[in-house]
Design a protein around this motif. Structure first.
Motif, PDB file in Angstrom:
ATOM      1  N   SER A 171      10.377   4.068  -0.428  1.00  0.00           N
ATOM      2  CA  SER A 171      10.597   3.064  -1.783  1.00  0.00           C
ATOM      3  C   SER A 171       9.809   2.320  -1.233  1.00  0.00           C
ATOM      4  CB  SER A 171      12.086   2.299  -2.243  1.00  0.00           C
ATOM      5  OG  SER A 171      12.424   1.535  -1.270  1.00  0.00           O
ATOM      6  N   ALA A 172       9.304   1.583  -2.406  1.00  0.00           N
ATOM      7  CA  ALA A 172       8.261   0.512  -2.590  1.00  0.00           C
ATOM      8  C   ALA A 172       8.907  -0.950  -2.351  1.00  0.00           C
ATOM      9  CB  ALA A 172       7.721   0.158  -3.910  1.00  0.00           C
ATOM     10  N   TRP A 185       0.757  -0.957   0.121  1.00  0.00           N
ATOM     11  CA  TRP A 185      -0.285   0.126  -0.237  1.00  0.00           C
ATOM     12  C   TRP A 185       0.909   1.498  -0.223  1.00  0.00           C
ATOM     13  CZ3 TRP A 185      -5.312   0.981  -0.720  1.00  0.00           C
ATOM     14  CH2 TRP A 185      -5.427   2.082  -0.404  1.00  0.00           C
ATOM     15  N   ARG A 186       0.633   1.870  -1.359  1.00  0.00           N
ATOM     16  CA  ARG A 186       1.475   3.483  -1.114  1.00  0.00           C
ATOM     17  C   ARG A 186       0.320   4.600  -2.118  1.00  0.00           C
ATOM     18  NH1 ARG A 186       6.631   4.267  -4.406  1.00  0.00           N
ATOM     19  NH2 ARG A 186       7.861   5.560  -3.521  1.00  0.00           N
ATOM     20  N   GLY A 187       0.244   5.150  -0.828  1.00  0.00           N
ATOM     21  CA  GLY A 187      -0.059   6.557  -1.994  1.00  0.00           C
ATOM     22  C   GLY A 187      -1.294   6.228  -2.840  1.00  0.00           C
ATOM     23  N   LEU A 227       6.159   3.538   7.190  1.00  0.00           N
ATOM     24  CA  LEU A 227       6.095   2.205   6.856  1.00  0.00           C
ATOM     25  C   LEU A 227       4.293   1.688   6.118  1.00  0.00           C
ATOM     26  CD1 LEU A 227       7.634  -0.948   8.934  1.00  0.00           C
ATOM     27  CD2 LEU A 227       8.099   0.085   6.616  1.00  0.00           C
ATOM     28  N   SER A 228       3.440   3.581   6.756  1.00  0.00           N
ATOM     29  CA  SER A 228       2.255   3.360   6.147  1.00  0.00           C
ATOM     30  C   SER A 228       1.983   3.392   4.434  1.00  0.00           C
ATOM     31  CB  SER A 228       1.528   4.492   6.912  1.00  0.00           C
ATOM     32  OG  SER A 228       2.538   5.710   6.530  1.00  0.00           O
ATOM     33  N   GLY A 229       2.978   3.402   3.757  1.00  0.00           N
ATOM     34  CA  GLY A 229       2.675   3.633   1.911  1.00  0.00           C
ATOM     35  C   GLY A 229       1.834   5.415   2.358  1.00  0.00           C
ATOM     36  N   GLU A 230       2.282   5.947   3.287  1.00  0.00           N
ATOM     37  CA  GLU A 230       1.879   7.458   2.725  1.00  0.00           C
ATOM     38  C   GLU A 230       3.462   8.198   2.965  1.00  0.00           C
ATOM     39  OE1 GLU A 230      -1.194   8.666   2.394  1.00  0.00           O
ATOM     40  OE2 GLU A 230      -1.929   6.497   3.223  1.00  0.00           O
ATOM     41  N   LEU A 231       4.499   8.163   2.804  1.00  0.00           N
ATOM     42  CA  LEU A 231       5.759   8.937   2.864  1.00  0.00           C
ATOM     43  C   LEU A 231       6.515   8.934   1.793  1.00  0.00           C
ATOM     44  CD1 LEU A 231       7.355   9.298   6.070  1.00  0.00           C
ATOM     45  CD2 LEU A 231       5.633  10.236   5.492  1.00  0.00           C
TER      46      LEU A 231
END
Length: 193
Positions: free
Chosen positions: A66-67, A26-28, A58-62
């Motif tokens: 990287s993935a 989960w990213r962006g 590790l939230s995927g919001e930063l």
């Protein structure tokens, strides 16, 4: 150093990594694996409080994360969820640093799937986890464990290569300075005569 889990057991666990852990993180707003939740669950199973800063990372919001770092964090969480770690990892204050420091360095070297499917990368991940938690693989001395980690570690190879380049640059600068000084002394000698 206290003895850690069996290296063979950890390598087998990595081979058995479920495909879900290698799914896009989960990213962006997109992806499948909520890495922060997976890592938090592993910390809870080990009876350790996950730092909020680590979960935010590790939230995927930063965007800076990287993935590959997220995916490798999920794989490492799978590795640490093995019963072999219970009673060992929770005693270590280095558990958050394993995700915050070691994973980004490893992710810069190779993608997460390589740490599952390639024997040398698999061993590097398992040995790095053991070493960063202040343990040695079962049946190995601290010296044996350190030597083997150094021999399989892509991160260590990069560090040694950079140190070698820096040493060569320093040596080149010294040679050039000595050549300039010799030329100046030679010019001074000619002007005096």
């Amino acid at each position: 150093m206290p003895a850690g889990p069996s290296l063979e057991r950890l390598l087998r666990r990595l081979i058995e990594t479920p495909p879900d852990f290698l799914a896009p993180p989960w990213r962006g707003g997109e992806g499948q694996v909520r890495v922060a939740a997976v890592v938090n669950d592993v910390f809870a199973a080990l009876d350790v409080q996950a730092p909020m800063s680590l979960l935010a990372t590790l939230s995927g919001e930063l965007k800076a994360v990287s993935a590959e770092q997220l995916s490798l964090s999920a794989v490492l969480a799978w590795l640490l969820a093995d019963d072999a770690w219970h009673g060992l990892a929770k005693a270590s204050p280095a558990l958050p640093a394993l995700f915050a420091d070691a994973v980004p360095a490893l992710a810069a070297e190779a993608n997460a799937s390589r740490y599952v499917f390639e024997p040398e990368r698999r061993e590097e991940l398992a040995r790095t986890a053991i070493a960063r938690l202040g343990l040695t693989p079962e049946g190995e001395t601290a010296s044996q464990a350190a030597d083997r980690l150094a021999s399989v570690s892509g991160v260590e190879r990069r560090r040694l290569l950079e140190a070698s380049r820096e040493a060569e640059a320093r040596a080149r600068a010294i040679r050039e300075a000595l050549a300039r000084k010799a030329a100046e002394e030679s010019a001074d000698k000619w002007t005096r005569e």
